[in-house]
Scaffold this active site. Structure first.
Site, PDB file in Angstrom:
ATOM      1  N   ASN A   1      -6.825  16.976 -11.782  1.00 42.31           N
ATOM      2  CA  ASN A   1      -8.275  16.962 -11.601  1.00 42.31           C
ATOM      3  C   ASN A   1      -8.792  15.528 -11.450  1.00 42.31           C
ATOM      4  O   ASN A   1      -8.995  15.049 -10.344  1.00 42.31           O
ATOM      5  CB  ASN A   1      -8.958  17.655 -12.786  1.00 42.31           C
ATOM      6  CG  ASN A   1     -10.362  18.142 -12.426  1.00 42.31           C
ATOM      7  OD1 ASN A   1     -11.037  17.536 -11.612  1.00 42.31           O
ATOM      8  ND2 ASN A   1     -10.789  19.236 -13.017  1.00 42.31           N
ATOM      9  N   ASP A   2      -8.981  14.844 -12.557  1.00 40.11           N
ATOM     10  CA  ASP A   2      -9.603  13.516 -12.481  1.00 40.11           C
ATOM     11  C   ASP A   2      -8.783  12.521 -11.659  1.00 40.11           C
ATOM     12  O   ASP A   2      -9.345  11.606 -11.057  1.00 40.11           O
ATOM     13  CB  ASP A   2      -9.809  12.960 -13.893  1.00 40.11           C
ATOM     14  CG  ASP A   2     -10.780  13.815 -14.699  1.00 40.11           C
ATOM     15  OD1 ASP A   2     -11.714  14.372 -14.090  1.00 40.11           O
ATOM     16  OD2 ASP A   2     -10.591  13.928 -15.918  1.00 40.11           O
TER      17      ASP A   2
END
Length: 469
Positions: A395-396
């Protein structure tokens, strides 16, 4: 110490250094473990008494028998744990073993200090014992909290107003008491104050780790690992054991360097990791306000067509892949695409997962060839030539906000440039935010399609669909 014995310890030290060197690459990591373990075995066989002579050849007593029993029990528990632990639970085991190492170092330092209070201790030796007790206790309790966070018990940062001030007071009290004890190490009062120092250090370890989010645990574990190494080195000075000094210093320095490198990879100082409560509601402000575009779902059969007819595919694994235990399905998909002439590579972000090298370990378990693994700095310059980038549970580390949104809490963090590829397929259970608690700009890009569902089940569908094409 005799010259032959000194040479033996130098040889053991060389094996420790070579072991760490080999651990730097997935290809040689197993050999590195064996070489370092060989060095430890040599150091163990060379154990000698303070007055000289091997502990194994003369003056055998009950204590040595207890040491042997402890070694056998420890070997059994360690081997059983290593063989039975799931790969997804490896970070927890690392945290647990590191905590036990810190606790053992604290016990050695504390007991030696108590033994020395009968006649007083030189300031340097007393300082070394206190350092081992302090750092070892801190590492023990901090690792226990890290273990619980990795188990999902306290994953969110725990903070309260004035927390850093309270922690500062505890640390100041510890340092003041240690300073006094260094030059006043005689009598029952010294023993009582030592007990207070140990308790305060345990409390400080808990207070230090509780405000840190679960996804920052790789950095915390690395830092606590370096603490344990330094505590062991201090024990080596206290009991005059060269092997402990060398091994502890190597672990302490390598753990510190790894911590700094991981913080650099996240574009965050160590102080921000320790005191920033990153991932809490307050720290996640400022991300996602400028997100435009719409979410565009895709089905497995559509994704399979894109993958099957691509020339180059890059897979970006993340913690979601570990949770789904989908590494074997990823390898199967990679093999299937490879048989069709598709070039498949794996882009590894340095802080992906829950411990340093987590993705490398998982992919190695699934027998993904090492030459398919690429570091972020190596693969990023060619991401614009990638036909399909398959993001699995990450994700990040692929959020373009890190490059583009100056108000984002992750702004400046190096990411894998997945958005530069021609098509991005993101495999994800839901639209829930990542650890930073912000929207991922990548999900809304025109070239991104979302394949929702469990990663393992989705990959099984993808493999079947690719075979059918």
């Amino acid at each position: 110490m005799s010259s032959p014995l000194a040479l033996v310890f130098i040889g053991a030290s060389v094996l420790f250094i070579l072991g760490i060197k080999f651990l730097s690459s997935p290809k040689t990591a197993r050999l590195g473990n064996l070489v370092a373990a060989g060095g430890m075995l040599v150091a163990l066989l060379a154990l000698h008494k303070p007055e000289g002579g091997s502990v194994w050849l003369s003056g055998w007593n009950t204590n040595f028998t207890l040491i042997i029993v402890g070694i056998i029990v420890g070997l059994g528990i360690g081997a059983l744990g290593a063989y039975s632990v799931k790969m997804t639970a490896m970070p927890q085991m690392v945290a647990l073993f590191n905590g036990l190492g810190g606790g053992a170092a604290a016990l050695v330092g504390g007991l030696e200090f108590m033994h020395g209070t009968h006649g007083g201790l030189p300031a340097f030796i007393a300082g070394a014992m206190l350092f081992a007790t302090l750092i070892g206790s801190l590492s023990f309790s901090g690792s226990a909290i890290a273990y619980l966070k990795l188990e999902g018990k306290f994953e969110k940062p725990f903070t309260f107003p004035g927390q850093n001030f309270v922690n500062g007071l505890i640390l100041l009290a510890i340092l003041t008491l240690c300073g006094w004890l260094t030059f006043n190490s005689t009598g029952s009062i010294a023993v009582a104050i030592l007990a207070v120092v140990a308790v305060l250090a345990l409390i400080f370890g808990v207070a230090m780790v509780m405000p840190i989010g679960g996804a920052d645990m790789p950095v915390v574990i690395s830092l606590l690992n370096s603490f344990t190494g330094l505590a062991v080195a201090a024990d080596g000075f206290a009991i005059n054991n060269l092997a402990m000094i060398v091994a502890g210093t190597l672990v302490g320095s390598s753990g510190t360097l790894l911590t700094l490198l991981m913080c650099k990879a996240m574009n965050r100082p160590v102080t921000n990791v320790l005191f920033g409560a990153f991932g809490s509601g307050s720290s996640a402000k400022g991300g996602g306000e400028g997100v435009t575009g719409t979410i565009k779902p895709i089905q497995a059969d559509e994704a399979a067509v894109l993958l099957a007819y691509a020339q180059r595919v890059v897979v970006v694994p993340g913690y979601g892949m570990a949770v789904a235990q989908a590494q074997h399905q990823v390898r199967e998909l990679s093999d299937e695409l490879g048989q069709r002439g598709v070039e498949v590579q794996f882009a590894i972000h340095p802080v992906a997962g829950r411990m340093p090298g987590h993705m490398n370990v998982l992919l190695a378990e699934a027998n993904v060839p090492y030459d398919q693994l690429c570091e972020m700095e190596v693969i990023n310059p060619s991401m614009d030539r990638v036909d399909v980038c398959l993001v699995i549970g990450a994700n990040d580390v692929v959020n373009p906000a890190a490059r583009e949104d100056k108000s984002s809490p992750i702004y400046g963090m190096p990411i894998i440039d997945a958005d530069h590829s021609k098509t991005v397929i993101v495999m994800k259970r839901s639209m829930a935010a990542g650890f930073a608690g912000i929207e991922n700009h990548l999900f809304y890009r025109d070239n991104t399609r979302m394949l929702f569902g469990d990663a393992k089940a989705s990959l099984n569908e993808l493999v079947a669909a690719v075979k059918a094409n």
